[in-house]
Write a protein that holds these residues in place. Structure first.
Motif, PDB file in Angstrom:
ATOM      1  N   CYS A   1      -8.533 -10.198  -6.047  1.00 43.54           N
ATOM      2  CA  CYS A   1      -7.654  -9.517  -5.100  1.00 43.54           C
ATOM      3  C   CYS A   1      -8.379  -8.303  -4.538  1.00 43.54           C
ATOM      4  O   CYS A   1      -8.963  -7.517  -5.288  1.00 43.54           O
ATOM      5  CB  CYS A   1      -6.371  -9.081  -5.800  1.00 43.54           C
TER       6      CYS A   1
ATOM      7  N   CYS B   1      -6.199  -4.943  -5.997  1.00 46.00           N
ATOM      8  CA  CYS B   1      -6.134  -4.549  -7.407  1.00 46.00           C
ATOM      9  C   CYS B   1      -7.232  -5.190  -8.241  1.00 46.00           C
ATOM     10  O   CYS B   1      -7.313  -4.928  -9.441  1.00 46.00           O
ATOM     11  CB  CYS B   1      -4.767  -4.881  -7.993  1.00 46.00           C
TER      12      CYS B   1
ATOM     13  N   THR C   1      -7.629  -8.124  -9.307  1.00 46.40           N
ATOM     14  CA  THR C   1      -7.240  -9.234 -10.188  1.00 46.40           C
ATOM     15  C   THR C   1      -8.055 -10.474  -9.856  1.00 46.40           C
ATOM     16  O   THR C   1      -8.338 -10.743  -8.692  1.00 46.40           O
ATOM     17  CB  THR C   1      -5.722  -9.503  -9.998  1.00 46.40           C
TER      18      THR C   1
ATOM     19  N   CYS D   1      -1.545 -12.194  -4.338  1.00 42.71           N
ATOM     20  CA  CYS D   1      -1.843 -11.727  -5.695  1.00 42.71           C
ATOM     21  C   CYS D   1      -0.562 -11.644  -6.523  1.00 42.71           C
ATOM     22  O   CYS D   1       0.454 -11.141  -6.057  1.00 42.71           O
ATOM     23  CB  CYS D   1      -2.507 -10.360  -5.600  1.00 42.71           C
TER      24      CYS D   1
ATOM     25  N   CYS E   1      -0.310  -7.480  -7.668  1.00 39.00           N
ATOM     26  CA  CYS E   1       0.084  -6.413  -6.727  1.00 39.00           C
ATOM     27  C   CYS E   1       0.706  -6.944  -5.439  1.00 39.00           C
ATOM     28  O   CYS E   1       1.105  -6.169  -4.581  1.00 39.00           O
ATOM     29  CB  CYS E   1      -1.119  -5.537  -6.394  1.00 39.00           C
TER      30      CYS E   1
ATOM     31  N   GLN F   1      -0.642  -8.315  -2.928  1.00 36.49           N
ATOM     32  CA  GLN F   1      -1.519  -8.270  -1.764  1.00 36.49           C
ATOM     33  C   GLN F   1      -1.814  -9.702  -1.295  1.00 36.49           C
ATOM     34  O   GLN F   1      -2.042 -10.595  -2.117  1.00 36.49           O
ATOM     35  CB  GLN F   1      -2.826  -7.579  -2.181  1.00 36.49           C
TER      36      GLN F   1
END
Ligand code: ZN
Length: 1070
Positions: free
Chosen positions: A408, A411, A413, A429, A432, A434
């Motif tokens: 991501c 964040c 991830t 994501c 978060c 996103q």
């Protein structure tokens, strides 16, 4: 009975900084006295949520005991300031808008009743045993949740767990999957990756049309989320990844036909779980399969047909057996122990999601139903946290080699099975929310080589996966494996004879040390001086160099002290053969451990690596010298025992080591007090391990000798990761605040692990910082970046997905009692350090009382007599009682201080599975094994005797009983044990001829022998090390050890299980 004894503080006071973790990230100083700023939480569990429950709980029975009087906050503490460490709360800046006034209890405080010998009637409270004005004691309960400051989450943008990883994915470079010529890696994909692709199938079709429905409900609530999938004729979907994820208590998945079905399941249950009824069911029956709503995230969006792995909005995969909805009266149903080892609960997720979920052996949560709000979590009085075993080596995750690791951009991830694809080119994501682009190279599925299947990539099909990291993840070239051994060779050490065992073990395993041609090795020995060994290639024999100035250790010829193992192998072997003889005549009794550690650190500081230190006594010379602190008279009490370090030397050195990627493993082999509380800091903060062999002696204690050999074998050859960091991310709204384990918290949520080993476990505590009302699913992701012993930089990622619920009942239904007990044990170790052992014990008991009281008052509609508990928590009182009797927390026995400290170290660093086995071992009767219900594993028949309650009532002299405590198996043979077992299994004529030391069963040509050996081997195969078997005769001194594990029985100083239940009931029903 009820007398005032120990005033407790109210809600959130005494923000004592942890001594073991020292001060906060924000530099808050440690103070010796009580701190009245509740915002400086101590270990995170007595902190306060603004305006929330403040532990002004109804007072429980007070039973003041003089020997357990308050040990306040002002114990001996060294100012280990400015460091963070294990068990350390991340301190956040005080927030003005968080004005919680500490409220003091003025009334009596709950205490567990003691056994008669300690009962106040028998033992009057000495006046002055507590000074109310002097120390404000921490609350005896835990506030599990961290105050929401709103200032900090761990979701900051571009927080990367890999150093210097650019936020942009590279869209142009082609990906390099592991070559198809590599069968092992390819198999990895096939094995745990995915089932045969179901091209364009609308949905996985694991629903069995027409499957019989479970029995009709008895007025219970609907518990099945609306099912919104289309029936499909594609047959069964991919196999579940982990069979162990299927609880024995789980029925086969409830099945449905192709329409939205809402069904009631369960027995009459007192209150409705509306969350189940209100389950969002965005897609109705008949909706085209191409339009699936993703349940998570603030906004709904549709999904284009992408095939099999899509998350659906529905969560019909009800995994709770109707039994799971039952309310149990523990006073009536005394034995709730299942006959087979307890399995973790299966999260109540749609089976297509659960199928992809992380194996609970690697990653599990105390609550498999995540409460929607902090208020709901606080109401349940259960701790929210994760237990991790991230580097477990029996797990072989698929390995992905790709020039672009998809993460991501907000964040960081890692892409995982629980993200959602908005379309082929965009994914959202799950941490978060996103929306990210799908990189071009991710469009091609390496398995099928089909373009346009990003959702079928192994990254999206496996909750556990390992990436080969590109150069962006390296701060420097991956370090070579470096092993330095530091041996105590003082007179005391030589007396134990350990050096012979260790050198022999090293010789045997030299070729199995994980590594490659770059592997380096070195040796240091020490007594009152420090000895180095030059092993330079070309020497005819090792050269010993003695440095006697221990004030400022000079490093002679540093370049020849750590040498390439391949090039200098003969010299190394020479040294290992001579070392045990070199000091046999020594009269040197002093121990300069501190200076030796400093020298070893200097030697390794440029490379990093693993330092293995063997120590046999209290260090007496130079820096880090220690004094005896154990007072045997205090052993039996829970007060004023020295659980905290007496010096910060070992911690500071550990942090220096951590900074240079050096981890220190400590092997303590000592019959005398060695102040493990101080020594263990060297390992705790450098991410090392502690091993302890009390009373090690090569002749007098053959059992310890064998244990050391077996454990060294595992230690030397197990997988190892170097220069590692770990980060744990959780869905927006959840916040991680306290970490448990051996490591150093480098920044808010980055754990520094100079070494990571497959036997290390970790735990974290969490709170709900923002309401999760718009979310049905939350995820947790741990990412471990490390250098393998082959010099590869790798990232191991685990992702766990759990449902969010809105009712207290659901929170209780999803409680994972083992994870809860494990997390509480970690918290109790911290509490023992920051407050006192008796505080920790009280907090453990109150954890049970508080949660069951909450259940009774808020979930149960009718107040029935008895001790009513949700089925999920039916073993909670038993496990907490077992913890109270565990070496870490027990009282009233002659637990030696070092042994207690070691047990506490184990609590903090063991994976949950082993912690639970140590705490509540499994007991089996084995003299009458039969094939009934046996497992068939590759032509072997493995008997499955039922697990018995831990009580002498279950033992009988005419039987033989096996106790599995994780690392040790004890086989107790009763005096009147049947002749058949003696001759056909033990191979002896009669009871009298059982050897006094017997650690192996003979392989006899009898069915009884075959069954017993098959069962014991099967237990052993389930763990990566070799648990030793002790055969214990009735008069053996080890019988006491065996009986100590009968936790349901009353002892001199502890309640029986039934007495404990009565106490809990009394408190809960107030
Ligand atoms: Zn994100």
């Amino acid at each position: 009975m009820s007398q005032p004894g120990v005033p407790a503080s109210g809600g959130a006071l005494t923000g004592l900084q942890a001594q073991n973790g020292a001060a906060s990230a924000s530099g808050s100083p440690y103070t010796n006295g009580p701190i009245h700023n509740e915002l400086m939480s101590s270990q995170g569990y007595n902190s306060q949520l603004p305006g929330s429950y403040s532990h002004l709980i109804p007072a429980k029975t007070l039973n003041p005991i003089s020997v357990q009087s308050k040990y306040g906050g002002s114990q001996t503490v060294s100012p280990l300031s400015n460091y963070q460490g294990p068990g350390q709360t991340l301190h956040r800046p005080p927030v003005a808008s968080n004005p919680v006034t500490p409220s003091l209890h003025s009334g009596p405080v709950p205490r567990m009743p003691q056994h008669a010998s300690q009962n106040p009637a028998a033992t009057p409270v000495p006046s002055g045993s507590f000074h109310p004005g002097a120390n404000v004691s921490p609350p005896l309960n835990w506030q599990y949740n961290y105050p929401s400051t709103g200032l900090q989450t761990n979701h900051g943008p571009l927080v990367s767990s890999g150093p210097a990883m650019s936020g942009n994915t590279n869209l142009t470079t082609g990906h390099h999957y592991v070559s198809s010529g590599d069968p092992s890696l390819q198999n990895n994909f096939i094995k745990s990756g995915s089932a045969p692709p179901m091209v364009n199938s609308p949905l996985p079709t694991t629903f069995q049309p027409g499957a019989p429905l479970p029995p009709p409900p008895m007025g219970g609530p609907p518990l099945v989320r609306a099912l919104t999938t289309q029936k499909s004729s594609q047959g069964a979907g991919p196999q579940p990844l982990f069979s162990s994820a299927v609880s024995q208590e789980a029925t086969p998945q409830l099945t449905n036909k192709n329409t939205t079905v809402s069904r009631s399941v369960g027995y009459s249950y007192p209150s409705l779980p509306p969350g189940y009824q209100n389950a969002t069911a965005p897609s109705a029956a008949g909706m085209p399969p191409s339009s699936l709503s993703y349940p998570s995230g603030p906004q709904a969006f549709t999904q284009t047909p992408l095939g099999a792995n899509h998350l659906t909005a529905s969560m019909s995969g009800l995994s709770l057996h109707p039994e799971g909805l039952r309310v149990v009266n523990l006073l009536q149903e005394r034995n709730m122990l299942p006959p087979t080892p307890l399995q973790p609960p299966v999260p109540n997720l749609h089976e297509d999601i659960q199928r992809l979920n992380c194996n609970p052996e690697s990653f599990r949560c105390t609550l498999t139903n995540i409460p929607q709000t902090q208020a709901l979590l606080s109401k349940a009085k259960l701790p929210l946290g994760l237990l991790l075993h991230p580097f477990k080596d029996s797990v072989q995750p698929p390995v992905v080699t790709s020039s672009t690791i998809v993460r991501c951009r907000q964040c960081r991830t890692y892409i995982n099975p629980f993200v959602s694809f908005l379309d082929q080119r965009r994914w959202k994501c799950n941490i978060c929310y996103q929306v990210n682009d799908v990189p071009e190279e991710f469009m091609r599925n390496p398995l099928t080589r089909i373009y346009g299947e990003p959702h079928k990539r192994p990254e999206v099909q496996n909750a556990t996966i390992e990436f080969m990291a590109p150069v962006e993840y390296m701060l420097r070239p991956p370090q070579p494996p470096v092993y330095l051994f530091v041996f105590d060779v003082s007179h005391n050490a030589v007396e134990t004879g350990y050096l012979n065992s260790v050198c022999q073990s090293l010789l045997n395993n030299l070729d199995s040390l994980p590594g490659n041609t770059r592997t380096k090795i070195g040796f240091i020995t020490f007594d009152s001086t420090i000895h180095f060994y030059s092993l330079q290639e070309g020497l005819s024999q090792p050269q010993m160099l003695i440095v006697s100035d221990i004030e400022d250790v000079f490093m002679p010829m540093p370049e020849n002290l750590l040498v390439n193992l391949n090039e200098s192998k003969e010299l190394v072997q020479d040294l290992l053969k001579t070392l045990p003889q070199m000091f046999t005549k020594t009269l040197e009794t002093q121990s300069a451990l501190g200076p030796a550690l400093q020298a070893a650190f200097k030697l390794m500081s440029t490379s990093g690596g693993r330092m293995s230190v063997f120590q046999t006594q209290l260090p007496t010379l130079g820096v880090g010298a220690l004094k005896p602190r154990e007072e045997p008279n205090h052993r039996s009490s829970a007060k004023e025992i020295h659980l905290t370090p007496s010096t910060d030397f070992y911690k500071k050195l550990a942090l220096d080591c951590s900074g240079q990627q050096v981890a220190v493993d400590l092997f303590l082999l000592s019959g005398q007090y060695s102040d493990l509380a101080s020594l263990c800091c060297i390992s705790r903060y450098s991410a090392g391990s502690v091993y302890y062999y009390p009373s090690y002696h090569h002749q007098h204690n053959p059992v310890q000798v064998q244990k050391l050999q077996k454990e060294l074998q595992r230690y030397l050859t197990r997988k190892i990761g170097f220069e590692a960091v770990m980060r744990i991310r959780s869905t927006k709204g959840l916040s991680i605040h306290t970490f448990h384990g051996n490591f150093f918290v480098r920044s808010t949520d980055l754990l520094s692990l100079p070494n990571v080993n497959p036997d290390a476990g970790y735990a974290v505590q969490m709170s709900v910082e923002e309401n999760l009302t718009d979310t049905q699913l939350v995820s947790f992701q741990s990412a471990l970046l490390y250098t393998s012993s082959k010099g590869e930089r790798r990232i191991r990622v685990h992702t766990l997905c759990l449902p969010v619920v809105s009712t207290l009942n659901e929170v209780f239904l999803g409680a994972d009692v083992q994870a809860i007990s494990g997390l509480l044990a970690n918290m109790a170790v911290d509490r023992s350090m920051t407050a006192s052992l008796s505080d920790a014990r009280d907090a453990l008991v109150n954890a049970v009382i508080d949660s069951l009281s909450a259940y009774r008052s808020s979930v149960l509609s009718s107040q029935q007599p008895g001790l009513m508990v949700p089925f999920s928590l039916r073993l909670f009182p038993l496990f907490v009682l077992a913890l109270l009797k565990q070496k870490s927390f027990q009282t009233g026995t002659n637990t030696r201080l070092d042994e207690r400290i070691f047990a506490m170290c184990q609590v903090k660093s063991q994976p949950l599975f082993y912690l639970m086995l140590t705490t509540h071992p499994s007991l089996y009767r084995v003299d009458n094994l039969s094939d009934e219900g046996a497992l068939n594993i590759s032509d072997r028949t493995v008997p499955q005797p039922p697990v018995l309650q831990l009580s002498v009532e279950k033992l009988s002299r005419d039987g033989a009983f096996l106790l599995d405590t994780g690392s040790v198996l004890m086989l107790w043979v009763g005096k009147n044990c049947g002749q058949n077992f003696l001759s056909q299994v033990l191979g002896v004529q009669n009871y009298a001829s059982i050897p006094h030391t017997m650690t192996d069963l003979p392989e006899l040509d009898t069915p009884e022998s075959a069954r017993t050996i098959a069962f014991i081997s099967w237990l052993r195969e389930q763990r990566p090390f070799f648990p030793i078997l002790y055969v214990i005769r009735d008069e053996s001194p080890m019988k006491a050890n065996f009986l100590q594990n009968m936790v349901e029985d009353r002892t001199e100083s502890a309640l029986s299980y039934y007495e404990f239940l009565l106490h809990i009931q009394q408190q809960v029903n107030k």
